[in-house]
Enzyme design. Structure first.
Site, PDB file in Angstrom:
ATOM      1  N   GLU A 133       0.820  -1.213   0.000  1.00 47.29           N
ATOM      2  CA  GLU A 133       0.000   0.000   0.000  1.00 47.29           C
ATOM      3  C   GLU A 133       0.850   1.259   0.000  1.00 47.29           C
ATOM      4  O   GLU A 133       0.526   2.241  -0.679  1.00 47.29           O
ATOM      5  CB  GLU A 133      -0.941  -0.003   1.213  1.00 47.29           C
ATOM      6  CG  GLU A 133      -1.946  -1.135   1.242  1.00 47.29           C
ATOM      7  CD  GLU A 133      -3.032  -1.004   0.183  1.00 47.29           C
ATOM      8  OE1 GLU A 133      -3.041   0.014  -0.544  1.00 47.29           O
ATOM      9  OE2 GLU A 133      -3.863  -1.916   0.083  1.00 47.29           O
ATOM     10  N   ASP A 280      -4.367  -9.861  -8.631  1.00 48.24           N
ATOM     11  CA  ASP A 280      -4.802  -8.941  -9.682  1.00 48.24           C
ATOM     12  C   ASP A 280      -3.698  -8.089 -10.304  1.00 48.24           C
ATOM     13  O   ASP A 280      -3.397  -8.184 -11.501  1.00 48.24           O
ATOM     14  CB  ASP A 280      -5.936  -8.057  -9.159  1.00 48.24           C
ATOM     15  CG  ASP A 280      -5.630  -7.410  -7.812  1.00 48.24           C
ATOM     16  OD1 ASP A 280      -4.552  -7.663  -7.255  1.00 48.24           O
ATOM     17  OD2 ASP A 280      -6.477  -6.649  -7.309  1.00 48.24           O
ATOM     18  N   GLU A 374     -18.450  -6.678  -2.444  1.00 45.78           N
ATOM     19  CA  GLU A 374     -17.066  -7.132  -2.344  1.00 45.78           C
ATOM     20  C   GLU A 374     -16.903  -8.534  -2.915  1.00 45.78           C
ATOM     21  O   GLU A 374     -15.845  -8.876  -3.444  1.00 45.78           O
ATOM     22  CB  GLU A 374     -16.591  -7.109  -0.896  1.00 45.78           C
ATOM     23  CG  GLU A 374     -16.090  -5.767  -0.426  1.00 45.78           C
ATOM     24  CD  GLU A 374     -14.774  -5.352  -1.080  1.00 45.78           C
ATOM     25  OE1 GLU A 374     -13.713  -5.463  -0.439  1.00 45.78           O
ATOM     26  OE2 GLU A 374     -14.819  -4.909  -2.245  1.00 45.78           O
ATOM     27  N   GLU A 392     -12.413   0.108  -9.607  1.00 42.87           N
ATOM     28  CA  GLU A 392     -12.001  -0.767 -10.708  1.00 42.87           C
ATOM     29  C   GLU A 392     -13.047  -0.870 -11.811  1.00 42.87           C
ATOM     30  O   GLU A 392     -12.697  -0.942 -12.996  1.00 42.87           O
ATOM     31  CB  GLU A 392     -11.674  -2.172 -10.165  1.00 42.87           C
ATOM     32  CG  GLU A 392     -10.371  -2.272  -9.416  1.00 42.87           C
ATOM     33  CD  GLU A 392     -10.462  -1.747  -7.997  1.00 42.87           C
ATOM     34  OE1 GLU A 392      -9.405  -1.583  -7.354  1.00 42.87           O
ATOM     35  OE2 GLU A 392     -11.594  -1.508  -7.518  1.00 42.87           O
TER      36      GLU A 392
END
Length: 907
Positions: A133, A280, A374, A392
């Site tokens: 992050e 991803d 989610e 996204e």
């Protein structure tokens, strides 16, 4: 215009309304320039709302808590687990938003934001943060800000003072992350201490053994950019080493990677493989590293992985996880929302058809639930109900529009905008959805919402002349930060020996593709290395629509419902269950239009019944069914959160603790079950009695327990008003005449959908008859003292340290024998509920209960003690009347004791 309505049975004995609007289904019609401008300006306004509230209420904290209008500072709020690893006390949201300001033409705000970062942000905090992050949000944000600052400086109008200060900060961040890469494999530890690094006693980290594939494989863009900006190759070397190791550890037969890997041994800890959470951005960065850095090795690896994804994981339009060793065996039957980026990545790859199909599936799921849950099942039901405002889906929508210029995707973007404004917008920003089924909020607005969502939506609706720079000269990181493609020609770490071909570094490789088409015939081999022109792939404008239609039918057979065609009087967002107040005339009118009627029950509740045929329109009927579904979800949720009853015990003369009123608890405020002594004080009536405004008699309420009437506002609002006046507790009395704990299930008060941690006094609820006992006692004796507790207290304990009143001493001996023989009788009343057949659905909601203020079933713990029946006229306050009242109570003393004991035993 014509409409056709038909019905079919659905789950939970409900009916699904399917609406065909022939004149609204003309998909593919172009959107006017004026409409696009309007939507673009709406994006900017929404960004301003989010950004200004962060700066006004949260900065310099890392993130905004939009429900409580304050900043989230790590260590000062309850821990949320791994989610908090993104917070490093470095003004995360501001750094993450820097290049968004420039893209939205806010250069003045950008310059001010850069000065704030340079002045206020510290990077040497003694705090453990996520390497992943911090890399994508902080390092990426600083590099994106640096890229924009250099670009603006080169124009000669802005940032003329800038001397690479953001780049220097970026290098500082990179150096603080480097210790995490000190492993034998080259894979980074998942966390690092910004001040102390790893493994030292002060670092409090460095013992982890596992990391996710995306965590280790989503480093190359930021680290390579940092190396090429600064000329120091160490960062790119470490990022390449991590990618090389992941590639070597792929399953050689399936060419897939697992989700979690041991950073020391390289063994796969979780062997499920997909394109969503945990993996991803590893795939994303392989392809984008090729575009940014021009190293064909990355594209070779991506193409091998991609072929396996399409062979094993892709089941159009679904993307389902499989086992890496047995790729024909599904690993789970649900999908997570992070895979919504994948259609956008397929556009960059040039594989448009499956991108259209998967995106359409995601869009239909979005329309069913307003947001992407989610996680959702293969039959598109909610698996995990949260939605933290992820970008996204908007990202893939933008890339598909760029590739196809199909105006359908502009309408998709409009839906995203409308849903954000209708369901997520709050006065202090935008709040994440705690449950997409009920519309409940979470006190959270992640930094990626500002970093990504508004970039993609702005670009979707913007014309080329709206942009102050050519966005095609940049690549988007996974956090949507902008890195210049010119970095491909900058000095960099040496590539492996087999990487000898220098690939073109143009965005989408469009120029390279044009040159190929002009020189040679189009063939499949070119598609391994280029992104094709979609106009050549899809010469028929209807082709994309033909791909979407079957998917739309599979997910939901209804057409999109544009907000601009809502019927008169329904231009506002539809009424949500958590906002409903049964005493609000506007809400009642909205219910009527949706075909929902109210039936008042004798116990103070109301019953909601929907007749779809009585709605003013098909759209209103659909809103009504959604409202009923949300109400049922709220009721079900609250039944799982039942609290035990509480006691209001009158301890002043002449009651001396003998009168106990059964009361309902609040789901917020002081927990009386954790209080040994309870809360004791004299009662006084609040003015206004509703407690929905600042009290005018605050001087009398201070230090006392305030009496309030139910209705007109949320329970939490009443509590806050009496707290401000200095009350030590509150009792809310039902305004429905005749309601009683004898006949109605226990009522518990819920909050207002926001954080209620600020409420620190106890609040209890009395039905009308029990409340009237207290009010009549107050009229007769003026000064009435009560004890609020989790259960009735023994009179000796109440008056501990004080002489017992003589009347109690005289009867105590007889009372003890009676108390030993008390027995209990338990009943379990069930609240009235009906569920009509056909197209009629019912659900119950408390008459004036907004949000969660719902009557929930609860075991009856015995009748409340009603010693002062409702008098026909107010008695005179004199000694004779007082003596008569006491004598009347003592006549029924033994009967009351049985009820006392029953209540205490049940509690």
């Amino acid at each position: 215009m014509w409409t056709v309505l038909w019905f079919r049975p659905a789950t939970m004995s409900t009916l699904l309304l399917l609406l065909l609007l022939s004149n609204l289904c003309r998909l593919g019609q172009s959107m006017s320039r004026e409409e696009k401008l309007k939507l673009r300006n709406q994006v900017v306004e929404m960004f301003d709302h989010a950004y200004s509230n962060y700066m006004d209420h949260a900065y310099p904290a890392d993130e905004l808590m939009p429900l409580t209008c304050r900043g989230r500072v790590r260590g000062q709020e309850p821990s949320r687990g791994d989610v908090d690893d993104a917070l490093g006390k470095f003004s995360l949201t501001l750094i993450d938003t820097l290049d968004t300001l420039v893209l939205l033409n806010k250069t003045t705000e950008f310059e001010e934001a850069v000065r704030r970062v340079l002045r206020d942000v510290r990077l040497d905090n003694d705090i453990v943060v996520s390497v992943f992050e911090t890399n994508i949000r902080v390092l990426g944000g600083l590099l994106g800000g640096h890229s924009m600052a250099v670009m603006l400086k080169d124009t000669g109008y802005h940032m003329q003072w800038y001397q690479d200060e953001l780049l220097h900060m970026a290098k500082d961040v990179g150096l603080r992350l480097l210790p995490a890469f000190n492993t034998s494999s080259g894979l980074p530890y998942p966390r690092v201490n910004l001040k102390h690094g790893l493994r030292s006693p002060e670092s409090r980290t460095g013992t982890e053994t596992d990391t996710c594939t995306a965590c280790a494989g989503t480093i190359i863009l930021e680290f390579a950019a940092l190396s090429r900006f600064t000329g120091d190759p160490v960062f790119e070397v470490h990022a390449r080493r991590a990618l090389d190791f992941l590639w070597e550890k792929r399953q050689r037969n399936s060419n897939l990677v697992g989700t979690t890997i041991n950073i020391h041994s390289g063994e796969w800890v979780r062997r499920d493989s997909g394109v969503g959470a945990g993996i991803d951005s590893y795939y994303e960065y392989l392809l984008k590293a090729y575009i940014l850095l021009g190293d064909d090795l990355f594209l070779q690896r991506f193409n091998i992985h991609y072929a396996s994804i399409m062979k094993y994981i892709s089941q159009p339009p679904l993307l389902l996880d499989v086992h890496i060793h047995k790729p024909l065996l599904p690993a789970r039957t649900w999908m997570d929302s992070l895979l919504a980026f994948f259609p956008g990545l397929q556009v960059l790859k040039g594989d448009i058809r499956p991108a259209i199909e998967t995106h359409e599936m995601l869009y239909q799921v979005t329309k069913k639930h307003n947001f992407l849950p989610e996680a959702f099942t293969t039959d598109f039901r909610v698996h995990w109900a949260q939605h933290p405002l992820r970008p996204e889906f908007a990202e893939s929508t933008y890339f598909l529009y760029k590739a196809t210029k199909d105006p359908y995707y502009l309408e998709v973007g409009r839906t995203v905008l409308d849903n954000l404004n209708r369901f997520a917008r709050v006065p202090c920003g935008f709040a994440a959805m705690k449950d997409v089924r009920t519309g409940s909020h979470e006190d959270r607005m992640d930094s990626f919402f500002l970093a990504e969502m508004f970039k993609y939506l702005f670009l979707l609706f913007a014309e080329e002349e709206d942009l102050t720079f050519n966005v095609e000269d940049y690549i988007f990181t996974t956090e949507a930060h902008l890195l210049p493609l010119s970095l491909s020609t900058a000095p960099h770490a040496p590539s492996p020996a087999n990487a000898t071909v220098q690939a073109p570094s143009l965005p989408h490789l469009s120029a390279y593709v044009k040159s190929l088409w002009s020189e040679e015939e189009l063939d499949d081999s070119n598609f391994d290395w280029t992104c094709p022109n979609t106009r050549l792939l899809f010469p028929d404008p209807a082709f994309p629509r033909n791909l979407r239609d079957p998917i739309r039918s599979a997910v939901d057979k209804s057409c999109p419902r544009p907000a601009i065609h809502r019927e008169p009087g329904m231009g506002r967002p539809p009424l949500r269950a958590q906002d409903f107040m049964a005493n609000n005339p506007d809400h009642l009118e909205l219910l009527r239009r949706m075909g929902v009627s109210l039936i008042h029950l004798k116990d103070g509740r109301v019953q909601l019944v929907q007749h779809a045929t009585q709605a003013v329109s098909a759209v209103a009927a659909e809103d009504g069914m959604r409202f009923m579904q949300e109400m049922m979800e709220l009721s079900s949720q609250q039944q799982k959160e039942q609290l035990p009853p509480r006691a209001v015990q009158i301890v002043s003369h002449p009651f001396f603790g003998r009168v106990v009123l059964t009361s309902g608890p609040a789901q917020f405020g002081t927990d009386l079950s954790k209080s040994i002594m309870g809360v004791r004080g004299f009662v006084t009536v609040a003015e206004p009695y509703s407690g929905c405004a600042e009290l005018s008699n605050a001087a009398f309420v201070q230090g006392r327990i305030a009496l309030l009437q139910r209705g007109q506002c949320m329970f939490a609002e009443k509590a806050r008003h009496i707290m401000k006046a200095g009350a030590i507790g509150g009792i809310v009395i039902d305004d429905n005449e005749g309601s009683s704990s004898d006949t109605a299930p226990l009522f518990q008060m819920a909050g207002d959908g926001r954080n209620t941690d600020d409420v620190t006094l106890p609040l209890l609820f009395l039905f009308y008859k029990e409340g009237n006992i207290l009010l009549e006692a107050l009229k007769e004796y003026r000064e009435v003292e009560v004890l609020l507790s989790d259960k009735a207290r023994d009179r000796a304990s109440i008056f501990k340290g004080e002489p017992l009143p003589g009347i109690l001493l005289e009867s105590r001996r007889d009372v003890q024998e009676e108390e030993e023989d008390c027995s209990t009788d338990q009943t379990s009343p069930v609240p009235a509920a009906t569920l009509d057949q056909s197209h009629v659905r019912t659900v119950e909601q408390d008459e004036s209960a907004p949000h969660n203020e719902e009557v929930t079933p609860e075991e009856d713990v015995g009748p409340a003690i009603k010693r002062n029946p409702e008098p026909e006229e107010e008695p005179e306050v004199d000694k004779d009347s007082s003596r008569k009242s006491v004598e009347a109570m003592m006549a029924d003393w033994r009967e009351d004791l049985e009820a006392f004991q029953q209540m205490e035993d049940e509690l």
